[in-house]
Design an enzyme around this catalytic site. Structure first.
Site, mmCIF file in Angstrom:
data_model
loop_
_atom_site.group_PDB
_atom_site.id
_atom_site.type_symbol
_atom_site.label_atom_id
_atom_site.label_comp_id
_atom_site.label_asym_id
_atom_site.label_seq_id
_atom_site.Cartn_x
_atom_site.Cartn_y
_atom_site.Cartn_z
ATOM 1 N N HIS A 128 -8.243 -4.990 0.273
ATOM 2 C CA HIS A 128 -6.848 -4.548 0.326
ATOM 3 C C HIS A 128 -6.301 -4.511 1.750
ATOM 4 O O HIS A 128 -5.257 -3.919 2.002
ATOM 5 C CB HIS A 128 -6.710 -3.170 -0.333
ATOM 6 N N SER A 158 -9.663 1.354 -2.408
ATOM 7 C CA SER A 158 -8.832 0.684 -3.400
ATOM 8 C C SER A 158 -8.051 1.636 -4.291
ATOM 9 O O SER A 158 -7.002 1.275 -4.800
ATOM 10 C CB SER A 158 -9.684 -0.246 -4.257
ATOM 11 N N LYS A 188 -6.199 -10.869 -3.810
ATOM 12 C CA LYS A 188 -5.132 -9.870 -3.731
ATOM 13 C C LYS A 188 -3.996 -10.418 -2.868
ATOM 14 O O LYS A 188 -3.272 -11.276 -3.346
ATOM 15 C CB LYS A 188 -5.735 -8.554 -3.282
HETATM 16 C C1 LIG Z 1 -10.797 -6.070 -6.099
HETATM 17 C C2 LIG Z 1 -11.889 -5.625 -5.234
HETATM 18 C C3 LIG Z 1 -13.096 -6.334 -5.170
HETATM 19 C C4 LIG Z 1 -13.400 -7.472 -6.101
HETATM 20 O O1 LIG Z 1 -12.790 -8.642 -5.674
HETATM 21 P P1 LIG Z 1 -12.549 -9.812 -6.755
HETATM 22 O O2 LIG Z 1 -12.236 -10.982 -5.891
HETATM 23 O O3 LIG Z 1 -11.431 -9.382 -7.613
HETATM 24 O O4 LIG Z 1 -13.846 -9.964 -7.506
HETATM 25 C C5 LIG Z 1 -14.018 -5.937 -4.257
HETATM 26 N N1 LIG Z 1 -13.822 -4.867 -3.461
HETATM 27 C C6 LIG Z 1 -12.696 -4.144 -3.510
HETATM 28 C C7 LIG Z 1 -12.527 -2.980 -2.600
HETATM 29 C C8 LIG Z 1 -11.703 -4.488 -4.416
HETATM 30 O O5 LIG Z 1 -10.591 -3.757 -4.495
#
Ligand SMILES: *Cc1c(COP(=O)(O)O)cnc(C)c1O
Length: 386
Positions: A211, A183, A241
């Site tokens: 992602h 991320s 996302k």
């Molecule tokens: C954003 C993210 C999460 C968390 O997901 P949410 O739905 O925002 O709680 C988990 N793992 C990674 C790699 C992320 O970037």
């Protein structure tokens, strides 16, 4: 009331402020696919994870509104009680199909998914191997198991194999967990090599594709790049996302999903997602499945940016510009803001000490001219400055 509590908080905050590590919330209003209003200024955002701009898409908003009108704002209870409205089954079917898995389970968020799935599968006698740059909620999930946690060097399958060689025989079960797309760095996990190691040591491989879904592998995620068949037993991800809304998911074999629904605490003891959110995700998956070329746009834009700056070619829509100190990074972020761009400074503990950075993310709707201007400012006024 409690003076010592307030004093404790004040002292902590003062110390963090001195290290440039205090964080504050800035009110940010999304105004269109890529622009935001912040501090009275209109900025082009290169900091949003809404890679396909679907959070602002008219058809997806409409799906959310219709479901809300029909079924209400909230789901009212855990899915195992009365919160399992009919939109969940539809979304889970679409997710499983997109990810080439037998079944899927939708969670309240990605964070809830990771902190629930890992302890539901790994017991006190078992082991978990985690890539060192994995997301915070993978660490949190591993910590919640009573098993043994090993951390392997970033993307170092040799190191992972050494750990499994030394310890696998002492544990009935083993799990390997990694981000599919990292991320904060935007690089990819070596999925084929990890899957080989998982096969050789009978370990269960889980990738967090927060992602990757919607933007890599024709929208199917990092375990499907170049049309390769999925070799990841546990494909986890988020709907927050590229999918544009909110929620988390796991795609896996049918019995694994049934076990998760029976034993996973963050699934059982947390309220089901609102109907509008589930309907929006469902509409978003339809759109992605229909149009893999659209799904490829964010990576295309990221590649153009890295070519312009002579950086290693982007592997995902995330490109880090590592500047080192918190101070230099905050200054760079401020300079970009003055030029009309929102690029957030990422500081420890989100990234390792000494690796503060600008994290630039690209979306389908970003304008090529804006990308070129951003790259030019970074090249001539940030990277060339001390
Ligand atoms: C954003 C993210 C999460 C968390 O997901 P949410 O739905 O925002 O709680 C988990 N793992 C990674 C790699 C992320 O970037």
């Amino acid at each position: 009331m409690s003076d010592s509590l307030n004093q404790f908080a004040d002292e902590k905050l003062t110390a963090l402020e001195q290290q440039n590590l205090k964080r504050t919330l800035a009110e940010t209003e999304r105004v269109g696919p890529i622009e935001v209003m912040r501090g009275g200024k209109r900025l082009v955002s290169f900091s949003c994870n809404d890679y396909l701009n679907l959070s602002q898409h008219p058809d997806i908003k409409k799906a959310a509104i219709e479901a809300t009108e029909r079924l209400g704002v909230g789901s009212g209870a855990s899915r195992l009680v009365t919160g399992n409205h009919p939109l969940f089954a539809e979304l889970e079917k679409k997710l499983a199909k997109l990810k080439g898995a037998e079944a899927a389970c939708v969670f309240g968020s990605g964070y809830l998914a990771n902190t629930g799935i890992i302890p539901a599968l790994i017991g006190a006698d078992d082991m978990v191997c985690v890539d060192e740059l994995s997301h915070a909620c993978i660490y949190a999930g591993a910590k919640l198991t009573s098993g043994t946690v090993h951390v392997f060097r970033h993307n170092d399958v040799g190191h992972l194999r050494e750990i499994l060689e030394a310890h696998r025989k002492d544990h009935p079960h083993a799990m390997i967990v990694t981000d599919g797309v990292f991320s904060m760095d935007g690089d990819l996990a070596p999925i084929a090599a990890l899957a080989d190691a998982a096969d050789d040591f009978d370990a269960w491989l889980m990738t967090d594709d927060a992602h990757g879904i919607g933007v890599l592998g024709g929208g199917r995620g990092s375990s499907h790049i170049n049309g390769s068949a999925n070799r990841v037993a546990l494909q986890m991800g988020t709907l927050s996302k590229a999918i544009g809304g909110y929620g988390g998911y796991l795609c896996a074999g049918k019995s694994v999903i049934d076990l998760i629904r029976t034993r996973c605490r963050t699934f059982i003891y947390s309220t089901g997602l609102p109907p509008g959110v589930v309907a929006a995700a469902s509409a978003a998956i339809d759109l992605i499945a229909r149009d893999p070329e659209f799904a490829a746009l964010p990576l295309k834009k990221a590649k153009a940016f890295t070519h312009f700056l002579d950086l290693p070619e982007a592997e995902s829509p995330i490109v880090p510009i590592i500047l080192g100190t918190e101070e230099r990074t905050l200054k760079a972020s401020k300079l970009l803001e003055d030029e009309g761009f929102l690029v957030i400074a990422i500081r420890p503990p989100t990234v390792p000490e000494g690796q503060a950075r600008l994290r630039v993310t690209f979306t389908a709707a970003h304008d090529d001219e804006d990308i070129a201007r951003l790259a030019d400012i970074i090249k001539t006024r940030i990277l060339s400055a001390p």
